[in-house]
Scaffold this motif. Structure first.
Motif, PDB file in Angstrom:
ATOM      1  N   PRO A  90       0.813  -1.231   0.000  1.00 52.17           N
ATOM      2  CA  PRO A  90       0.000   0.000   0.000  1.00 52.17           C
ATOM      3  C   PRO A  90       0.838   1.269   0.000  1.00 52.17           C
ATOM      4  O   PRO A  90       0.451   2.276  -0.606  1.00 52.17           O
ATOM      5  N   ALA A  91       2.008   1.242   0.657  1.00 48.34           N
ATOM      6  CA  ALA A  91       2.849   2.448   0.722  1.00 48.34           C
ATOM      7  C   ALA A  91       3.354   2.845  -0.662  1.00 48.34           C
ATOM      8  O   ALA A  91       3.529   4.042  -0.940  1.00 48.34           O
ATOM      9  N   VAL A  92       3.602   1.869  -1.520  1.00 48.25           N
ATOM     10  CA  VAL A  92       4.070   2.175  -2.873  1.00 48.25           C
ATOM     11  C   VAL A  92       2.990   2.917  -3.648  1.00 48.25           C
ATOM     12  O   VAL A  92       3.261   3.919  -4.323  1.00 48.25           O
ATOM     13  N   PHE A  93       1.754   2.473  -3.547  1.00 53.53           N
ATOM     14  CA  PHE A  93       0.688   3.044  -4.364  1.00 53.53           C
ATOM     15  C   PHE A  93       0.121   4.334  -3.785  1.00 53.53           C
ATOM     16  O   PHE A  93      -0.658   5.026  -4.441  1.00 53.53           O
ATOM     17  N   GLU A  94       0.497   4.670  -2.557  1.00 53.38           N
ATOM     18  CA  GLU A  94       0.110   5.973  -2.009  1.00 53.38           C
ATOM     19  C   GLU A  94       0.834   7.109  -2.722  1.00 53.38           C
ATOM     20  O   GLU A  94       0.387   8.252  -2.708  1.00 53.38           O
ATOM     21  N   LYS A  95       1.953   6.790  -3.388  1.00 52.17           N
ATOM     22  CA  LYS A  95       2.795   7.825  -4.013  1.00 52.17           C
ATOM     23  C   LYS A  95       2.666   7.847  -5.532  1.00 52.17           C
ATOM     24  O   LYS A  95       3.534   8.372  -6.216  1.00 52.17           O
ATOM     25  N   ASP A  96       1.597   7.255  -6.070  1.00 55.37           N
ATOM     26  CA  ASP A  96       1.379   7.237  -7.515  1.00 55.37           C
ATOM     27  C   ASP A  96       2.634   6.736  -8.231  1.00 55.37           C
ATOM     28  O   ASP A  96       3.312   7.475  -8.956  1.00 55.37           O
ATOM     29  N   PRO A  97       2.971   5.449  -8.077  1.00 54.02           N
ATOM     30  CA  PRO A  97       4.233   4.918  -8.594  1.00 54.02           C
ATOM     31  C   PRO A  97       4.272   4.886 -10.122  1.00 54.02           C
ATOM     32  O   PRO A  97       3.250   4.936 -10.798  1.00 54.02           O
ATOM     33  N   ILE A  98       5.480   4.779 -10.630  1.00 54.69           N
ATOM     34  CA  ILE A  98       5.708   4.636 -12.060  1.00 54.69           C
ATOM     35  C   ILE A  98       5.777   3.145 -12.387  1.00 54.69           C
ATOM     36  O   ILE A  98       6.439   2.370 -11.692  1.00 54.69           O
ATOM     37  N   CYS A  99       5.065   2.761 -13.435  1.00 53.34           N
ATOM     38  CA  CYS A  99       4.991   1.347 -13.821  1.00 53.34           C
ATOM     39  C   CYS A  99       5.920   1.078 -15.002  1.00 53.34           C
ATOM     40  O   CYS A  99       5.874   1.785 -16.016  1.00 53.34           O
ATOM     41  N   ASP A 100       6.763   0.070 -14.872  1.00 53.11           N
ATOM     42  CA  ASP A 100       7.630  -0.385 -15.961  1.00 53.11           C
ATOM     43  C   ASP A 100       7.165  -1.741 -16.451  1.00 53.11           C
ATOM     44  O   ASP A 100       6.757  -2.606 -15.657  1.00 53.11           O
ATOM     45  N   VAL A 101       7.238  -1.944 -17.750  1.00 53.78           N
ATOM     46  CA  VAL A 101       6.961  -3.236 -18.378  1.00 53.78           C
ATOM     47  C   VAL A 101       8.290  -3.858 -18.772  1.00 53.78           C
ATOM     48  O   VAL A 101       9.162  -3.170 -19.319  1.00 53.78           O
ATOM     49  N   TYR A 102       8.473  -5.135 -18.486  1.00 55.45           N
ATOM     50  CA  TYR A 102       9.677  -5.827 -18.921  1.00 55.45           C
ATOM     51  C   TYR A 102       9.339  -7.289 -19.170  1.00 55.45           C
ATOM     52  O   TYR A 102       8.251  -7.758 -18.827  1.00 55.45           O
ATOM     53  N   PHE A 103      10.255  -7.994 -19.801  1.00 46.63           N
ATOM     54  CA  PHE A 103      10.024  -9.386 -20.146  1.00 46.63           C
ATOM     55  C   PHE A 103      10.882 -10.277 -19.267  1.00 46.63           C
ATOM     56  O   PHE A 103      12.072 -10.023 -19.069  1.00 46.63           O
ATOM     57  N   THR A 104      10.279 -11.319 -18.744  1.00 44.35           N
ATOM     58  CA  THR A 104      10.942 -12.276 -17.873  1.00 44.35           C
ATOM     59  C   THR A 104      11.028 -13.620 -18.580  1.00 44.35           C
ATOM     60  O   THR A 104      10.056 -14.049 -19.192  1.00 44.35           O
ATOM     61  N   ALA A 105      12.164 -14.278 -18.489  1.00 37.79           N
ATOM     62  CA  ALA A 105      12.291 -15.630 -19.035  1.00 37.79           C
ATOM     63  C   ALA A 105      11.590 -16.592 -18.084  1.00 37.79           C
ATOM     64  O   ALA A 105      12.145 -17.021 -17.076  1.00 37.79           O
ATOM     65  N   ALA A 106      10.343 -16.927 -18.397  1.00 35.19           N
ATOM     66  CA  ALA A 106       9.576 -17.820 -17.541  1.00 35.19           C
ATOM     67  C   ALA A 106      10.072 -19.253 -17.641  1.00 35.19           C
ATOM     68  O   ALA A 106       9.801 -20.074 -16.771  1.00 35.19           O
ATOM     69  N   GLY A 107      10.797 -19.544 -18.700  1.00 39.19           N
ATOM     70  CA  GLY A 107      11.320 -20.889 -18.899  1.00 39.19           C
ATOM     71  C   GLY A 107      12.169 -20.929 -20.146  1.00 39.19           C
ATOM     72  O   GLY A 107      12.502 -19.893 -20.732  1.00 39.19           O
ATOM     73  N   ASN A 108      12.500 -22.135 -20.578  1.00 40.74           N
ATOM     74  CA  ASN A 108      13.344 -22.321 -21.751  1.00 40.74           C
ATOM     75  C   ASN A 108      12.727 -23.332 -22.699  1.00 40.74           C
ATOM     76  O   ASN A 108      12.305 -24.416 -22.270  1.00 40.74           O
ATOM     77  N   VAL A 109      12.674 -22.978 -23.982  1.00 39.02           N
ATOM     78  CA  VAL A 109      12.305 -23.930 -25.017  1.00 39.02           C
ATOM     79  C   VAL A 109      13.580 -24.673 -25.407  1.00 39.02           C
ATOM     80  O   VAL A 109      14.562 -24.044 -25.810  1.00 39.02           O
ATOM     81  N   GLN A 110      13.575 -25.999 -25.277  1.00 34.56           N
ATOM     82  CA  GLN A 110      14.789 -26.784 -25.449  1.00 34.56           C
ATOM     83  C   GLN A 110      14.638 -27.794 -26.577  1.00 34.56           C
ATOM     84  O   GLN A 110      13.538 -28.292 -26.851  1.00 34.56           O
ATOM     85  N   ALA A 111      15.752 -28.121 -27.198  1.00 31.56           N
ATOM     86  CA  ALA A 111      15.765 -29.109 -28.272  1.00 31.56           C
ATOM     87  C   ALA A 111      15.478 -30.498 -27.718  1.00 31.56           C
ATOM     88  O   ALA A 111      15.720 -30.777 -26.544  1.00 31.56           O
ATOM     89  N   PRO A 112      14.956 -31.388 -28.566  1.00 32.29           N
ATOM     90  CA  PRO A 112      14.758 -32.778 -28.126  1.00 32.29           C
ATOM     91  C   PRO A 112      16.094 -33.419 -27.767  1.00 32.29           C
ATOM     92  O   PRO A 112      17.156 -32.948 -28.197  1.00 32.29           O
ATOM     93  N   PRO A 113      16.092 -34.485 -26.984  1.00 30.43           N
ATOM     94  CA  PRO A 113      17.337 -35.162 -26.626  1.00 30.43           C
ATOM     95  C   PRO A 113      18.128 -35.560 -27.868  1.00 30.43           C
ATOM     96  O   PRO A 113      17.586 -36.077 -28.842  1.00 30.43           O
ATOM     97  N   GLY A 114      19.442 -35.300 -27.846  1.00 32.75           N
ATOM     98  CA  GLY A 114      20.310 -35.666 -28.947  1.00 32.75           C
ATOM     99  C   GLY A 114      20.367 -34.669 -30.079  1.00 32.75           C
ATOM    100  O   GLY A 114      21.070 -34.887 -31.069  1.00 32.75           O
TER     101      GLY A 114
END
Length: 474
Positions: A90-114
């Motif tokens: 609540p203390a953060v939003f009392e001051k009208d915070p600035i919002c940033d958008v960024y991308f997070t690596a939620a996981g990894n797409v991996q090649a099949p075995p071999g």
């Protein structure tokens, strides 16, 4: 939302193109050793990268005003109100915070075995980052600062991870792999059946090896017969001879029906458990039967609770019970045995919303996002069950780790994990062309993407934080 709505200037500046997922044709080329040029951006998605891509949406009050006309600002405002972030800080939003958008690596797409993927250069790449959209609110006097200097709980900052993922809409020639999807209020049981079937077939990346040896022999082994609605006893039984499912859950302070010396014979009568079991056990019986299995192991009804000798004999083989189960059902969200398994009889409540962030171009498909069912205030490096009662109990750690395959029930989504892959309802992961490992699930098993030493260290650190009812449980 009308498709004619356009993004505001702030949202237009976001490079949503980085969220495009590899297509089946792209991955087929990679699997054949053919590099694909310009398909996969190598953005810095790691949490502590100082130069990670991020875009400011301005103050939260600006976002709320823009929500009337900008579809993405509208979705950011809705996520803020439905996720609990405002209540958390609540203390953060009392001051009208600035919002940033960024991308997070939620996981990894991996090649099949071999298979090893290559790009132009030439350059070998072990995986493709699987990005999701995350949000960060910072009080004005602290903004901007490098991310690593005030991550993750610096005063005046709050983050919400993995709020949106890309989704394929309509007829799309790209046929993107690992696209987002809407998860229904009640589980479409054909989906977990498919996950299990793919694993048991042993012919793809979801193979889970059977336990070595012939299995531990128990003088008495009990199971719940989900068809007869009763407890059955097996004498001199070797674990694994009869296929069964095991339940991992939190008892709480009360348990509706338990096995005792005085009701042992009664609970072996057909129909004796009908309407007598706690909600979580009842839902687990339904799910076990729906998955095509007759028998379910539950401690409350398979161990005589007022017989110390029986307790000792069964507790000595507890690890083998979970190891030999076809799969385990993890009731991760329940505070007690009366909570049930969300999605079996109790509908999930979160509504996922879709928003178009890039229109179609001469040679481009439109790009859509869908809100995730479980955006997280905790770091993506943390387990998806963090903060839940099940995650705090000492016994549940061995139950989760020793199980070869698990279906994990949370309030809003069903997850699958085995020693080869992860699957969940809100993302289309059913393909043999590649596999997707998800960060919050990676450390539970010693998988190809999680070495044994890392898994062991993670388990030790995890166990040291858990609660034990008795000192002897350690």
């Amino acid at each position: 939302m009308a498709e004619t709505e356009k993004l505001c200037g702030y949202c237009t500046a976001i490079d949503f193109e980085q969220l495009r997922l590899p297509s089946s044709k792209d991955v087929e080329k990679l699997n054949k050793g053919q590099p694909v040029e310009g398909i996969f951006p190598f953005g810095h998605y790691l949490l502590h990268h100082e130069d990670r891509p991020r875009w400011s949406l301005g103050t939260q009050s600006r976002i709320q005003r823009s929500a009337a006309t900008c579809p993405f600002c509208r979705e950011v405002s809705l996520v803020l109100e439905t996720s609990g972030v405002r209540v958390k800080a609540p203390a953060v939003f009392e001051k009208d915070p600035i919002c940033d958008v960024y991308f997070t690596a939620a996981g990894n797409v991996q090649a099949p075995p071999g298979v090893t993927w290559k790009r132009y250069a030439p350059r070998e790449i072990p995986y493709i980052p699987y990005p999701r959209v995350s949000l960060r609110w910072t009080v004005p006097e602290k903004h901007p600062r490098p991310f690593y200097q005030n991550y993750p709980e610096h005063e005046g900052v709050i983050e919400l991870f993995e709020c949106f993922q890309s989704i394929e809409m309509g007829m799309n020639e790209r046929q993107s792999l690992f696209s987002g999807r809407e998860r229904p209020a009640l589980i479409d049981l054909e989906l977990p059946r498919r996950w299990l079937r793919n694993c048991l077939d042993n012919d793809n990346d979801c193979y889970a090896p059977k336990p070595k040896g012939e299995g531990v022999r128990s003088s008495i082994f009990r199971l719940i017969d989900t068809k007869a609605k009763s407890v059955v006893e097996f004498d001199e039984h070797r674990l694994g001879e009869t296929p069964y499912v095991a339940l991992s859950y939190v008892w709480g302070t009360t348990q509706q029906a338990v096995l005792k010396r005085e009701n042992l014979l009664q609970l072996q009568l057909p129909g004796s458990l009908q309407g007598a079991t706690s909600r979580t056990i009842t839902d687990a019986m339904i799910f076990t039967s729906d998955m095509g299995y007759r028998y379910l192991w539950v401690d409350a009804l398979c161990i005589i609770q007022n017989d110390d000798a029986d307790k000792i004999s069964q507790l000595q083989i507890m690890g083998d019970i979970y190891k030999n189960a076809v799969f385990a059902i993890v009731a991760a969200a329940g505070e007690n045995s009366g909570s049930g398994l969300a999605g079996i009889r109790t509908p999930r409540t979160v509504i996922q919303r879709k928003v178009q962030v890039k229109p179609a171009g001469p040679q481009e498909m439109p790009l859509w996002l869908i809100s995730t069912a479980m955006p997280r205030i905790f770091s993506p490096d943390q387990p998806y069950t963090i903060g839940l009662p099940w995650q705090t109990r000492g016994w549940t750690l061995q139950e989760r780790v020793l199980s070869r395959r698990v279906f994990v029930f949370t309030d809003e989504q069903l997850f699958w994990s085995c020693r080869r892959c992860h699957r969940w309802e809100e993302t289309d992961t059913e393909t043999k062309l590649a596999s997707l490992s998800w960060q919050p699930m990676k450390k539970a098993h010693a998988t190809p993407s999680c070495p044994l030493t890392l898994a062991l260290w993670t388990l030790i650190a995890d166990f040291s934080t858990r609660d034990l009812s008795l000192d002897g449980d350690a």
